[in-house]
Scaffold this active site. Structure first.
Site, PDB file in Angstrom:
ATOM      1  CG  PHE A 128      -2.004  -0.769   0.987  1.00  0.00           C
ATOM      2  CD1 PHE A 128      -2.981  -0.512   1.010  1.00  0.00           C
ATOM      3  CD2 PHE A 128      -1.572  -2.046   2.276  1.00  0.00           C
ATOM      4  CE1 PHE A 128      -3.811  -2.004   0.382  1.00  0.00           C
ATOM      5  CE2 PHE A 128      -2.201  -2.719   2.193  1.00  0.00           C
ATOM      6  CZ  PHE A 128      -3.839  -2.968   1.722  1.00  0.00           C
ATOM      7  CG  ASP A 129       1.069   6.106  -1.825  1.00  0.00           C
ATOM      8  OD1 ASP A 129       2.540   6.372  -1.631  1.00  0.00           O
ATOM      9  OD2 ASP A 129       0.365   7.186  -2.000  1.00  0.00           O
ATOM     10  N   GLY A 130       1.208   5.629   1.142  1.00  0.00           N
ATOM     11  CA  GLY A 130       0.630   5.936   2.642  1.00  0.00           C
ATOM     12  C   GLY A 130      -0.904   6.656   2.188  1.00  0.00           C
TER      13      GLY A 130
END
Length: 312
Positions: A178-180
């Site tokens: 996941f990206d943030g």
């Protein structure tokens, strides 16, 4: 609300309890490579496309971008049931398709050919098929159509756009990256960055360090994944999750870590890239799927052969 025009139950697969399961809906173009067929549909129309699919109904479609992800999810189900044969907290996969049931026979046959445990095939003639996601309890929707994804996100369903690419199938251990900001977390800091630049974003983060970030569009899906991961010890878990964010660890990482802690979401590994390219680290992780809101990051991941899904 009307039901989908035709829902085909896959009797080869034990049906899951949709109230307990983590339901993932994928479109046919996300799970199989249908680019040639899609081109035919756009150029020659629906009738010619249907004729082609019927004539080739016994020819399996090649795997698409989300194919290895679905296989890995299936592997996790097997490991969960090994631990507890009565477990209901499983992944449940359904295919949502704008095909007619006649042209959809090839989709069903392809899934069976590869041994994919897809519970249901929903053939929907409506223009906006995403209206059926909530009624099926869908927690994640993967599509190759941008309008579909935007509609699903508007309906409050975690969703991402899959780009067709050649995918090397990684190991069976399910790896999700996941990206943030704007994926796991809200885009509040991104907005400050756009308005006030990097220094403004850093000041904002320092001032808000003790305040957990808002929820991003994939937070619910990540939380469900985290719940399943807790069924195993860290050494024996068939699920590994990663945070790969453009944030810097020194200045902006603390709030991200505190937010995850506040949510009770354990992540196996976190990489704070300080805006460096994400491709090389993704190539090392070899995830089954990488979620990001930046198209440049998606492009970088694709260049490394990493299956990627854009969260618009």
């Amino acid at each position: 609300m009307t039901e989908p025009e035709s829902t085909v139950i896959n009797t080869d697969v034990k049906q899951k309890d949709p109230n307990k399961a983590l339901v993932i809906a994928v479109t046919t173009r996300a799970i199989f490579n249908l680019e040639e067929e899609h081109k035919l549909y756009l150029e020659k129309g629906k009738e010619e496309y249907t004729r082609h699919q019927q004539a080739n109904q016994d020819t399996p479609l090649p795997p698409g971008t989300a194919f290895a992800f679905i296989q890995a999810v299936q592997y996790v189900n097997g490991k969960i049931l090994e631990n507890n044969p009565a477990e209901k907290d499983l992944f449940d996969i359904l295919v949502l398709s704008n095909n007619s049931p006649e042209s959809g026979v090839r989709i069903i046959n392809s899934a069976k050919h590869y041994g994919l445990e897809i519970s249901k095939f929903c053939f929907v003639s409506d223009e906006d098929s995403t209206q059926y996601l909530k009624s099926h309890g869908v927690k994640l929707f993967l599509s190759a159509d941008r309008t579909d994804v935007c509609n699903a996100l508007r309906r409050g369903v975690s969703a991402a756009l899959v780009f067709q690419q050649e995918v090397q199938a990684p190991s069976t251990l399910l790896r999700v990256v996941f990206d943030g900001d704007a994926v796991l977390f809200s885009d509040e800091t991104d907005q400050v960055f756009r308005e006030q630049g990097l220094e403004g974003a850093l000041q904002y983060e320092r001032a808000m360090e003790a305040v957990p970030m808002g929820e991003g569009p994939l937070k619910d899906f990540a939380m469900h994944l985290g719940k399943m991961r807790k069924k195993f010890s860290q050494e024996k878990s068939p699920i590994r999750t990663y945070l790969v964010t453009a944030r810097s660890g020194r200045d902006m990482g603390i709030r991200a870590i505190k937010t995850l802690r506040e949510w009770g979401l354990a992540i196996d590994e976190a990489f704070f890239m300080d805006r460096a390219p994400k491709g090389p680290i993704l190539a090392q992780i070899q995830p089954h799927i990488f979620f990001d809101d930046g198209l440049h990051n998606i492009q970088g991941a694709q260049n490394m052969g990493v299956p990627s899904a854009w969260v618009p």
